[in-house]
Design a protein around this motif. Structure first.
Motif, short mmCIF file in Angstrom:
data_model
loop_
_atom_site.label_atom_id
_atom_site.label_comp_id
_atom_site.label_asym_id
_atom_site.label_seq_id
_atom_site.Cartn_x
_atom_site.Cartn_y
_atom_site.Cartn_z
N ASN A 135 43.64 42.84 29.37
CA ASN A 135 42.88 42.79 30.62
C ASN A 135 43.36 41.64 31.50
O ASN A 135 43.55 41.80 32.71
CB ASN A 135 41.38 42.70 30.36
CG ASN A 135 40.97 41.52 29.51
OD1 ASN A 135 41.73 41.06 28.65
ND2 ASN A 135 39.77 41.02 29.73
N GLY A 136 43.57 40.47 30.92
CA GLY A 136 44.06 39.34 31.71
C GLY A 136 45.47 39.55 32.21
O GLY A 136 45.80 39.20 33.36
N ASP A 181 49.10 40.94 36.82
CA ASP A 181 50.00 41.92 37.45
C ASP A 181 49.39 42.39 38.78
O ASP A 181 50.08 42.47 39.81
CB ASP A 181 50.18 43.10 36.50
CG ASP A 181 51.43 43.91 36.79
OD1 ASP A 181 52.08 43.67 37.82
OD2 ASP A 181 51.74 44.81 36.00
N ARG A 182 48.09 42.68 38.77
CA ARG A 182 47.39 43.16 39.97
C ARG A 182 47.41 42.10 41.07
O ARG A 182 47.47 42.42 42.25
CB ARG A 182 45.96 43.52 39.58
CG ARG A 182 45.25 44.47 40.52
CD ARG A 182 43.88 44.82 39.94
NE ARG A 182 43.99 45.48 38.65
CZ ARG A 182 43.39 45.08 37.54
NH1 ARG A 182 42.61 44.02 37.54
NH2 ARG A 182 43.55 45.75 36.42
N ASP A 205 39.65 38.00 35.35
CA ASP A 205 38.87 39.16 35.78
C ASP A 205 37.74 38.74 36.72
O ASP A 205 37.41 39.46 37.68
CB ASP A 205 38.29 39.89 34.56
CG ASP A 205 39.30 40.82 33.90
OD1 ASP A 205 40.42 40.96 34.44
OD2 ASP A 205 38.98 41.41 32.86
N ASP A 206 37.14 37.57 36.47
CA ASP A 206 36.15 37.03 37.41
C ASP A 206 36.78 36.85 38.79
O ASP A 206 36.20 37.23 39.81
CB ASP A 206 35.64 35.66 36.94
CG ASP A 206 34.72 35.72 35.74
OD1 ASP A 206 34.30 36.82 35.34
OD2 ASP A 206 34.43 34.64 35.18
N ALA A 207 37.95 36.23 38.81
CA ALA A 207 38.62 35.94 40.08
C ALA A 207 38.88 37.23 40.86
O ALA A 207 38.61 37.31 42.07
CB ALA A 207 39.94 35.21 39.82
N TRP A 208 39.40 38.24 40.18
CA TRP A 208 39.69 39.51 40.85
C TRP A 208 38.40 40.17 41.33
O TRP A 208 38.35 40.69 42.45
CB TRP A 208 40.43 40.44 39.89
CG TRP A 208 40.76 41.76 40.53
CD1 TRP A 208 41.85 42.06 41.28
CD2 TRP A 208 39.93 42.94 40.52
NE1 TRP A 208 41.77 43.36 41.73
CE2 TRP A 208 40.61 43.92 41.28
CE3 TRP A 208 38.70 43.26 39.95
CZ2 TRP A 208 40.09 45.21 41.48
CZ3 TRP A 208 38.19 44.53 40.14
CH2 TRP A 208 38.86 45.49 40.89
N ASP A 228 37.81 47.03 31.18
CA ASP A 228 38.33 47.56 32.43
C ASP A 228 37.50 47.03 33.59
O ASP A 228 36.46 47.58 33.94
CB ASP A 228 38.29 49.09 32.40
CG ASP A 228 39.01 49.73 33.59
OD1 ASP A 228 39.23 49.02 34.60
OD2 ASP A 228 39.33 50.92 33.50
N VAL A 229 37.97 45.95 34.21
CA VAL A 229 37.21 45.32 35.29
C VAL A 229 37.19 46.19 36.54
O VAL A 229 36.22 46.17 37.31
CB VAL A 229 37.77 43.91 35.60
CG1 VAL A 229 39.15 43.98 36.23
CG2 VAL A 229 36.81 43.13 36.51
N GLN A 230 38.22 46.99 36.75
CA GLN A 230 38.24 47.88 37.92
C GLN A 230 37.15 48.94 37.81
O GLN A 230 36.46 49.24 38.79
CB GLN A 230 39.60 48.53 38.06
CG GLN A 230 40.70 47.59 38.52
CD GLN A 230 42.03 48.29 38.67
OE1 GLN A 230 42.56 48.86 37.71
NE2 GLN A 230 42.59 48.27 39.86
#
Length: 438
Positions: A54-55, A60-61, A325-328, A413-415
Motif C-alpha cells: 500500500n505504501g 508510485d501514485r 496513505d494518510d497524505a494521499w 486499498d486507500v483508493q
C-alpha cells in the motif's frame, strides 16, 4: 512567503506524512502549501523503515519514482514480505505472503529512513519548507477567518487549514486534545544501521529481511539500499513497574552494543556473530496512545496525519505506509471539494466537508490497527512479565505459525476507502458532530 489569495495549507512536520501531503497538493495552482519543521535541518531521525504494497503504491501514485528504485528500496528476492526464523536453529519456520497480486516495484521494501525522506524532499520546492519552526499554539482570527499559528521562536504564520504531521508525540494533537499524550508500552528497540561491510564476512548471512523469534524477544536483520545493513534487537518490560529498565530512556538515544550482546548470548551462533559485528546501536522506546474520537479539530479546519493521528508505536512495521496513505487521502479530500479547475476558494463548510471525508477514509482503518496493537501490547506484557514461565519450544513454533495475517494492513486499498467515504458523505451517513473547538 504565504499567498493569502490562495487556499493556505500549513503542514506541521516534514516527515513522511507531511512531505507526502505537500507533494500530493503541489500541482494545484490555487493552493499554497507551506511546511513547518522543528528541526534545524531536514533529516529523518530513526533507522530502517518498511513500506508494504500500500505504501509503495502510494509513492508510485505521488510520482516519487526515485523512492521505488532498487538503489534505495530493498526487496526480498523471494517476494516474501517477511521470513520468520527460529532463534536457536536458524531454520525458517514460516513466511508472510502477499494476499493479492503485487507488481515488483510495489513489493514490501525496506529503506534507511533518511534515504526515503531525501527521496520525498526532492519533489518539493525547498522554499516551501521552513526549518527551526517548532509549533506552540493556534488561535482563530474571527475577522479574517484564518488560523494563526505561533511558533516557539515567537514568529507566526496564517493558514486556512492545518495538517498536524508532527509525530507520535504531536504538539498539534496534544494542543487540541490534551488527554491524548502517549505512554510507554514497555517495549524497547535497539536499532543499528551501518555499512554491510561490517557483516559481509559472516557465513550464511541472511540476504533477505529475516525476523528471528525467541521465547522472550525477537531479532530482525535486513539489507538496505546503498550497501547498508540493519539490525533490530528488542526488550520487553512491564511499563508499570517502577524499576523497569529503559523506563526513562528517550527516542534515538545512545545505546550500548554490549547490552544487545548480552541479550542474545544464548542465541544461535549466526545471530551471535551478527550481534558481535554491530558497531553501534541506538535506543527507541516504543510509545502508543488511544484512538482519538475525531480527527476534525479546530473549528473544523485542523486535522492530523501519520503518527500524530494514530500513535500506535510502529507495530507491524506499518507506520510509514499508514503515513503515506494518510497524505494521499488528505490531499484527495481537499481536491475533491476544491478541484484544480475550481473558480473560487472553498468555503468553511466545504473545508469541513473535506476533512470529514478524510476522516471517513482513514480513521476506521487506523482505529482497527490501534485496537490490535493495544491488544498485542497487553499480551506481550503478560507473556514476558518477570517470573512468568517462558513458553516451550513447541509453543513458540505454534505462535510463529499461528501469528495474525497482516495483509489487511499492508495491502489496504486507500483508493477504495476514499471512494466509499465520498459516497457516504454524499449520502449524509454518520456525519460527526463531535468536532473539537479552539
Amino acid at each position: 512567503m504565504t499567498d493569502s489569495s490562495k487556499l493556505q495549507i500549513a503542514i506541521i512536520g516534514a516527515g513522511i506524512a507531511g512531505l507526502g501531503a505537500a507533494i500530493a497538493l503541489k500541482h494545484h495552482p490555487a493552493i499554497d502549501v507551506q511546511v513547518y519543521e522543528k528541526a534545524s535541518e531536514l533529516r529523518e531521525i530513526g533507522a530502517s523503515i518498511a513500506l508494504g504494497p500500500n505504501g509503495m503504491r502510494t509513492l508510485d501514485r505521488l510520482g516519487v519514482q526515485n523512492a521505488l528504485d532498487d538503489e534505495v528500496a530493498f526487496r526480498n528476492k523471494s517476494r516474501y514480505p517477511m521470513i520468520y526464523r527460529h532463534w536457536k536453529t536458524n531454520e525458517i519456520v514460516s513466511t508472510d505472503s502477499h494476499a493479492g497480486e503485487v507488481e515488483y516495484r510495489h513489493l514490501t521494501s525496506r529503506f534507511y529512513r533518511a534515504h526515503l525522506q531525501e527521496a520525498l524532499a526532492k519533489h518539493i520546492d525547498p522554499s516551501k519548507i521552513h526549518l527551526s519552526k517548532s509549533f506552540q499554539s493556534v488561535a482563530f482570527d474571527a475577522a479574517t477567518k484564518k488560523l494563526i499559528i505561533t511558533f516557539t521562536d515567537g514568529t507566526t504564520a496564517t493558514a486556512d487549514i492545518i495538517l498536524g504531521a508532527d509525530g507520535i508525540h504531536s504538539p498539534v494533537r496534544t494542543f487540541f486534545v490534551p488527554t491524548s499524550s502517549t505512554a510507554w508500552t514497555g517495549w524497547v528497540a535497539f536499532r543499528s544501521v551501518f555499512p554491510i561491510s561490517h557483516v559481509a564476512h559472516i557465513k550464511d548471512l541472511p540476504d533477505e529481511a529475516n525476523h528471528f523469534w525467541g521465547p522472550d524477544r525477537t531479532f530482525f536483520v535486513s539489507k538496505l539500499g546503498r550497501d547498508l545493513f540493519t539490525v533490530v534487537g528488542s526488550y520487553q518490560a512491564d511499563p508499570n513497574a517502577p524499576d523497569a529498565p529503559y523506563k526513562d530512556s528517550t527516542w534515538n538515544s545512545d545505546g550500548n552494543v554490549d547490552t544487545i550482546r548480552e541479550f542474545y548470548k544464548d542465541w544461535s551462533p549466526l545471530v551471535r556473530q551478527i550481534v558481535d559485528a554491530v558497531p553501534h546501536t541506538r535506543v527507541y522506546p516504543n510509545s502508543a496512545a488511544h484512538p482519538l474520537e475525531t480527527w476534525v479539530l479546530g473549528n473544523g479546519k485542523v486535522t492530523l496525519a501519520g503518527d500524530a493521528a494514530h500513535a500506535h508505536g510502529g507495530a507491524f512495521a506499518a507506520g510509514g505506509s499508514l503515513a503515506l496513505d494518510d497524505a494521499w487521502a488528505f490531499a484527495s479530500s481537499i481536491l475533491h471539494v476544491f478541484p484544480v479547475d475550481a473558480k473560487k476558494k472553498p468555503t468553511e463548510a466545504e473545508i469541513q466537508k473535506a476533512l470529514r471525508i478524510y476522516e471517513r477514509t482513514r480513521k476506521p482503518h487506523t482505529d482497527r490497527v490501534m485496537r490490535v496493537v493495544h491488544e498485542n501490547n497487553l499480551k506481550k506484557i503478560a507473556q514476558y512479565s518477570e517470573g512468568k514461565k517462558l513458553e516451550s519450544d513447541e509453543q513458540l513454533r505454534a505462535r510463529i505459525k499461528n501469528r495474525a495475517d497482516p495483509s489487511w494492513i499492508h495491502e489496504h486499498d486507500v483508493q477504495a476507502a476514499f471512494a466509499q467515504a465520498v459516497a457516504a458523505e454524499a449520502a449524509g451517513r454518520g456525519a460527526s458532530n463531535e468536532q473539537a473547538r479552539l
